[in-house]
Write an enzyme that holds these catalytic residues in place. Structure first.
Site, PDB file in Angstrom:
ATOM      1  N   ASP A 146      61.881  19.988  12.641  1.00 17.96           N
ATOM      2  CA  ASP A 146      60.589  19.783  12.076  1.00 17.96           C
ATOM      3  C   ASP A 146      59.666  20.031  13.552  1.00 17.96           C
ATOM      4  O   ASP A 146      59.796  19.391  14.326  1.00 17.96           O
ATOM      5  CB  ASP A 146      60.195  18.283  11.757  1.00 17.96           C
ATOM      6  CG  ASP A 146      58.968  18.035  11.001  1.00 17.96           C
ATOM      7  OD1 ASP A 146      58.087  18.878  11.488  1.00 17.96           O
ATOM      8  OD2 ASP A 146      58.733  16.840  10.746  1.00 17.96           O
ATOM      9  N   GLU A 201      52.156  17.550   4.446  1.00 15.92           N
ATOM     10  CA  GLU A 201      52.050  17.997   5.616  1.00 15.92           C
ATOM     11  C   GLU A 201      52.688  19.309   5.668  1.00 15.92           C
ATOM     12  O   GLU A 201      53.854  19.581   4.965  1.00 15.92           O
ATOM     13  CB  GLU A 201      53.141  17.035   6.651  1.00 15.92           C
ATOM     14  CG  GLU A 201      53.343  17.723   8.131  1.00 15.92           C
ATOM     15  CD  GLU A 201      53.977  16.680   9.222  1.00 15.92           C
ATOM     16  OE1 GLU A 201      53.381  15.692   8.993  1.00 15.92           O
ATOM     17  OE2 GLU A 201      54.576  17.286   9.960  1.00 15.92           O
ATOM     18  N   HIS A 204      50.164   4.443  13.244  1.00 12.48           N
ATOM     19  CA  HIS A 204      50.985   3.701  12.736  1.00 12.48           C
ATOM     20  C   HIS A 204      50.825   2.365  13.272  1.00 12.48           C
ATOM     21  O   HIS A 204      50.139   2.068  14.077  1.00 12.48           O
ATOM     22  CB  HIS A 204      52.465   4.069  13.621  1.00 12.48           C
ATOM     23  CG  HIS A 204      52.916   5.478  13.076  1.00 12.48           C
ATOM     24  ND1 HIS A 204      52.809   6.537  14.024  1.00 12.48           N
ATOM     25  CD2 HIS A 204      53.471   6.006  11.833  1.00 12.48           C
ATOM     26  CE1 HIS A 204      53.534   7.776  13.118  1.00 12.48           C
ATOM     27  NE2 HIS A 204      53.759   7.466  11.940  1.00 12.48           N
ATOM     28  N   HIS A 252      56.534  20.226   6.387  1.00 18.43           N
ATOM     29  CA  HIS A 252      57.373  19.329   5.678  1.00 18.43           C
ATOM     30  C   HIS A 252      57.408  20.077   4.220  1.00 18.43           C
ATOM     31  O   HIS A 252      58.476  20.169   3.626  1.00 18.43           O
ATOM     32  CB  HIS A 252      56.867  17.834   5.154  1.00 18.43           C
ATOM     33  CG  HIS A 252      56.947  16.865   6.423  1.00 18.43           C
ATOM     34  ND1 HIS A 252      56.396  15.712   6.042  1.00 18.43           N
ATOM     35  CD2 HIS A 252      56.790  17.201   7.715  1.00 18.43           C
ATOM     36  CE1 HIS A 252      56.525  15.132   7.337  1.00 18.43           C
ATOM     37  NE2 HIS A 252      57.019  15.994   8.259  1.00 18.43           N
ATOM     38  N   ASP A 291      51.112   1.796  16.618  1.00 20.74           N
ATOM     39  CA  ASP A 291      50.172   2.580  17.500  1.00 20.74           C
ATOM     40  C   ASP A 291      48.997   1.307  17.531  1.00 20.74           C
ATOM     41  O   ASP A 291      48.521   1.526  18.943  1.00 20.74           O
ATOM     42  CB  ASP A 291      49.661   3.853  16.776  1.00 20.74           C
ATOM     43  CG  ASP A 291      50.941   4.824  16.619  1.00 20.74           C
ATOM     44  OD1 ASP A 291      51.395   5.077  17.641  1.00 20.74           O
ATOM     45  OD2 ASP A 291      50.610   5.455  15.753  1.00 20.74           O
TER      46      ASP A 291
END
Ligand code: XLS
Ligand code: MG
Length: 345
Positions: free
Chosen positions: A249, A211, A50, A214, A53
């Site tokens: 999730d 993902e 990110h 997801h 990050d």
């Protein structure tokens, strides 16, 4: 079937501390350097990021400071021989995105989201990657009447167009998820992501990231999502993990909840030659909350191990017999062929 080797990736957030909505962290955070060393030790090839990050508290820093810190990170990655796969703006943490980022009702907040995304592109360029990921976390509604969904599609297109115009070489992968943190998201599936791509100024540069969890939360089979995305040549990254049905999730280790669903994902990746154009297999997995610090990397090691074993299972599946059973419409024995193949000798 193609017999290529795969390259692997994870993000710093995948070495997580165990917080959930009902309890605080249970492991003391590790430094970035520790995580990079761990990635090396596990034999992974790349790290995904990110924006924050890469540069912690990115929003509160000057352009010069962001450039400086990104340069330092680039050197660390270079020295470690680790690539940066992608950079994603973490738009959902900031107070300005409380009611959505690109689709906020407040024009100032929408502007903030776009400006932050352009900065993400600068960071990606400095780290040597052209892949930007958009997990559209808060682009949806808590109650339907609070936003105009038709208008929100226009906002999403506008934001993506700004990014495409800002850098003519980037590619954007949309990572759909149907719900959480929102009640409903505007771009819940790969079909939505690829349809949205067609409305943008350069559809060729807008693809997707699947993902596993997801897709399952959307009630879909991730293997079918892979085949669908790859029919368009638009699966530019993947986050393999697992999910035990329609819950929060879970980001379980790959194959943990449903080995057969995992097998079929690997089979879909194999038959489409995923990875042969430089794509990485990323595991967006988290340790189980009770994990002791000394077992902190096991979910990453195990996910890759399971993946590689399933690659062997995909490559040794008796395709000839499967085809014969399909010709005979004997799906009961086809089902059993798969089960016994997975069970092994
Ligand atoms: C969260 C998402 C996120 C993305 C990148 O569920 O998976 O971690 O992968 O923003
Ligand atoms: Mg993900």
């Amino acid at each position: 079937m193609a017999k290529h080797t795969y390259k692997f990736c994870f993000g710093p957030w995948n070495i997580s501390e165990g917080q959930d909505p009902y309890g605080p962290p249970v492991r003391t955070p590790q430094t970035f350097d520790w995580k990079l060393a761990a990635l090396k030790k596990l034999g992974y090839d790349a790290m995904m990021f990110h924006d924050d990050d890469a540069v912690p508290d990115v929003s509160s820093k000057s352009d010069a400071q962001v450039r400086k810190e990104t340069r330092e990170l680039r050197k660390k990655l270079h020295d470690a021989g680790v690539a940066a796969e992608l950079v994603a703006p973490r738009l959902w943490f900031d107070p300005r995105t409380i009611d959505g980022a690109y689709t906020s009702n407040d024009p100032q907040c929408r502007r903030y989201a776009i400006e932050r995304s352009l900065r993400t592109i600068d960071i990606a360029n400095q780290l040597g990657t052209k892949l930007i990921v958009l997990w559209l976390a808060r682009e949806g509604s808590y109650i339907r009447e609070s936003k105009n969904a038709r208008q929100c599609v226009d906002y999403l297109v506008e934001a993506i167009n700004r990014m495409l115009a800002y850098d003519k070489k980037i590619r954007i992968s949309i990572e759909p998820k149907p719900n959480e943190p929102m009640d409903h998201a505007y771009i819940p599936t790969i079909g939505h992501a690829l349809a949205l791509a067609q409305l943008t100024s350069d559809p060729e540069r807008v693809g997707c990231l699947i993902e596993t969890a997801h897709a399952i939360l959307a009630g879909l089979d991730p293997a079918d999502e892979i085949d669908f995305a790859m029919s368009f040549g638009k699966l530019w990254s993947i986050h393999l993990n697992d999910q035990n049905g329609l819950k929060f999730d879970q980001d379980k280790p790959f194959g943990s909840a449903n080995l057969r669903v995992a097998f079929n994902q690997v089979r879909a990746l194999e038959r489409n030659g995923y990875g042969t154009r430089g794509e990485y297999v990323a595991f967006d997995v988290h340790p189980f909350r009770p994990t002791k610090p000394e077992h902190w990397l096991a979910h990453l090691e195990n996910s890759r191990r399971t993946f590689l074993k399933l690659v062997q299972k995909a490559r040794t599946f008796d395709e000839k017999q499967a085809r014969a059973l399909i010709r005979d419409r004997n799906y009961a024995d086809l089902d059993q062929l798969v089960i016994e193949h997975l069970l092994g000798k």
